[in-house]
Design a protein around this motif. Structure first.
Motif, mmCIF file in Angstrom:
data_model
loop_
_atom_site.group_PDB
_atom_site.id
_atom_site.type_symbol
_atom_site.label_atom_id
_atom_site.label_comp_id
_atom_site.label_asym_id
_atom_site.label_seq_id
_atom_site.Cartn_x
_atom_site.Cartn_y
_atom_site.Cartn_z
ATOM 1 N N ALA A 89 0.829 -1.208 0.000
ATOM 2 C CA ALA A 89 0.000 0.000 0.000
ATOM 3 C C ALA A 89 0.862 1.256 0.000
ATOM 4 O O ALA A 89 0.562 2.226 -0.710
ATOM 5 C CB ALA A 89 -0.936 -0.013 1.207
ATOM 6 N N TRP A 90 1.937 1.265 0.784
ATOM 7 C CA TRP A 90 2.824 2.424 0.803
ATOM 8 C C TRP A 90 3.520 2.593 -0.543
ATOM 9 O O TRP A 90 3.676 3.719 -1.046
ATOM 10 C CB TRP A 90 3.871 2.275 1.901
ATOM 11 C CG TRP A 90 3.500 2.918 3.194
ATOM 12 C CD1 TRP A 90 3.327 2.314 4.411
ATOM 13 C CD2 TRP A 90 3.250 4.316 3.416
ATOM 14 N NE1 TRP A 90 2.985 3.242 5.369
ATOM 15 C CE2 TRP A 90 2.934 4.480 4.793
ATOM 16 C CE3 TRP A 90 3.250 5.434 2.595
ATOM 17 C CZ2 TRP A 90 2.633 5.723 5.340
ATOM 18 C CZ3 TRP A 90 2.947 6.679 3.144
ATOM 19 C CH2 TRP A 90 2.647 6.811 4.505
ATOM 20 N N ARG A 91 3.941 1.495 -1.149
ATOM 21 C CA ARG A 91 4.608 1.583 -2.451
ATOM 22 C C ARG A 91 3.640 2.080 -3.526
ATOM 23 O O ARG A 91 4.010 2.893 -4.381
ATOM 24 C CB ARG A 91 5.217 0.233 -2.805
ATOM 25 C CG ARG A 91 6.392 -0.145 -1.901
ATOM 26 C CD ARG A 91 6.785 -1.607 -2.074
ATOM 27 N NE ARG A 91 7.293 -1.876 -3.400
ATOM 28 C CZ ARG A 91 8.550 -2.231 -3.674
ATOM 29 N NH1 ARG A 91 9.427 -2.351 -2.684
ATOM 30 N NH2 ARG A 91 8.922 -2.488 -4.908
ATOM 31 N N PRO A 149 11.474 2.365 -2.274
ATOM 32 C CA PRO A 149 10.972 3.225 -3.357
ATOM 33 C C PRO A 149 10.411 4.554 -2.875
ATOM 34 O O PRO A 149 10.227 5.463 -3.677
ATOM 35 C CB PRO A 149 9.883 2.355 -4.015
ATOM 36 C CG PRO A 149 10.319 0.955 -3.763
ATOM 37 C CD PRO A 149 10.908 0.992 -2.383
ATOM 38 N N LEU A 150 10.147 4.664 -1.568
ATOM 39 C CA LEU A 150 9.708 5.949 -1.023
ATOM 40 C C LEU A 150 10.877 6.901 -0.808
ATOM 41 O O LEU A 150 10.664 8.099 -0.557
ATOM 42 C CB LEU A 150 8.972 5.763 0.307
ATOM 43 C CG LEU A 150 7.479 5.400 0.238
ATOM 44 C CD1 LEU A 150 7.282 3.989 -0.296
ATOM 45 C CD2 LEU A 150 6.827 5.539 1.597
ATOM 46 N N ALA A 151 12.107 6.399 -0.893
ATOM 47 C CA ALA A 151 13.292 7.220 -0.650
ATOM 48 C C ALA A 151 13.631 8.024 -1.900
ATOM 49 O O ALA A 151 14.652 7.818 -2.561
ATOM 50 C CB ALA A 151 14.471 6.339 -0.226
ATOM 51 N N LEU A 152 12.735 8.931 -2.223
ATOM 52 C CA LEU A 152 12.890 9.809 -3.376
ATOM 53 C C LEU A 152 12.503 11.230 -2.970
ATOM 54 O O LEU A 152 11.609 11.410 -2.136
ATOM 55 C CB LEU A 152 11.981 9.354 -4.520
ATOM 56 C CG LEU A 152 12.380 8.109 -5.304
ATOM 57 C CD1 LEU A 152 11.236 7.659 -6.200
ATOM 58 C CD2 LEU A 152 13.634 8.368 -6.136
ATOM 59 N N PRO A 153 13.136 12.237 -3.555
ATOM 60 C CA PRO A 153 12.687 13.613 -3.299
ATOM 61 C C PRO A 153 11.288 13.802 -3.872
ATOM 62 O O PRO A 153 10.905 13.163 -4.853
ATOM 63 C CB PRO A 153 13.723 14.465 -4.034
ATOM 64 C CG PRO A 153 14.264 13.553 -5.093
ATOM 65 C CD PRO A 153 14.257 12.180 -4.497
ATOM 66 N N GLY A 154 10.523 14.651 -3.252
ATOM 67 C CA GLY A 154 9.160 14.882 -3.712
ATOM 68 C C GLY A 154 8.133 14.066 -2.967
ATOM 69 O O GLY A 154 6.925 14.253 -3.163
#
Length: 242
Positions: A89-91, A149-154
């Motif tokens: 769900a988070w991804r 995959p949440l380790a992105l800017p934005g």
């Protein structure tokens, strides 16, 4: 799919992303499944390399959610519910949030609740374990790696806040995975360290040599994409130190 995203991140001439991947696939449904698996990292070239998101690419991502719809209800965070649906769900949320950012539409899935927490705190050191610094930092760091995959800017939210509270636990987790020669897990955890470095956080280790070490020792397009994303995140931090 990861190879296409990696080529686009590197600026390979003529590199295309999701739409062409689906069009050229022998099994378009499997290609749509690959979009969901790579998820938010498909937007790394647009976030980190100024690539333009084409309308057909955005529509292919939407199609992947149509063919493989997420659950109607939001999964409960562990330990109240199983980990796998909650991680998925988070991804999915991360993919949906970045799609909305670049396409101007609405998010396709709601934001889940909660962030990884250490479930077995170490009372001897006065920590409640909620920052990943207690006795369960091993499992906590692996769970954070599953959410890489949440380790992105934005993107921002409770998972990112959990990472900011526990750089030492992340460093321990990445180092432990390297010693166990579990390079994919080490690279996924290191992505969080790279994001924290890009935000200017003080870290217990320099993630740049770790990224290079894992890039050389690890294998496969998924690890290569993680390493390239981490390298892009670290580039501004290295320039600032210089």
């Amino acid at each position: 799919m990861a190879v296409r995203a990696l080529d686009a991140l590197r600026g390979v001439e003529g590199a295309a992303l999701v739409a062409r991947h689906v069009e050229e696939a022998a099994d378009p449904k499997a290609a749509l499944a690959a979009i969901r698996l790579v998820g938010a990292d498909l937007f790394a070239p647009h976030l980190l390399a100024d690539a333009v998101l084409l309308p057909e690419d955005a529509m292919a991502v939407v199609q992947s959610f149509t063919v493989f719809p997420p659950p109607v209800s939001v999964p409960a965070a562990p330990p109240a519910g199983p980990a796998e649906p909650w991680i998925a769900a988070w991804r999915d949320w991360a993919t949906s949030a970045l799609l909305a950012r670049f396409s101007g539409g609405e998010t396709l899935v709601p934001e889940p609740v909660g962030a990884p927490v250490a479930e077995e705190p170490d009372a001897s050191d006065g920590s409640d374990g909620s920052d990943g610094s207690g006795s369960d930092w091993q499992r906590w760091s692996v769970r954070m790696g599953q959410l890489s995959p949440l380790a992105l800017p934005g993107l921002d939210g409770p998972v990112h806040a959990a990472a900011r509270r526990a750089p030492l636990a992340l460093a321990r987790g990445a180092s432990r995975a390297v010693l166990r020669r579990d390079f994919p897990t080490a690279m996924r955890i290191t992505r969080w360290l790279a994001l924290l470095a890009a935000e200017g956080a003080r870290l217990p280790l320099d993630p740049a040599p770790l990224v290079e070490h894992l890039r050389l020792l690890g294998g496969g397009p998924r690890l290569a994409l993680d390493a390239a994303i981490a390298g892009r995140l670290l580039a501004p931090a290295r320039r600032d130190r210089a």
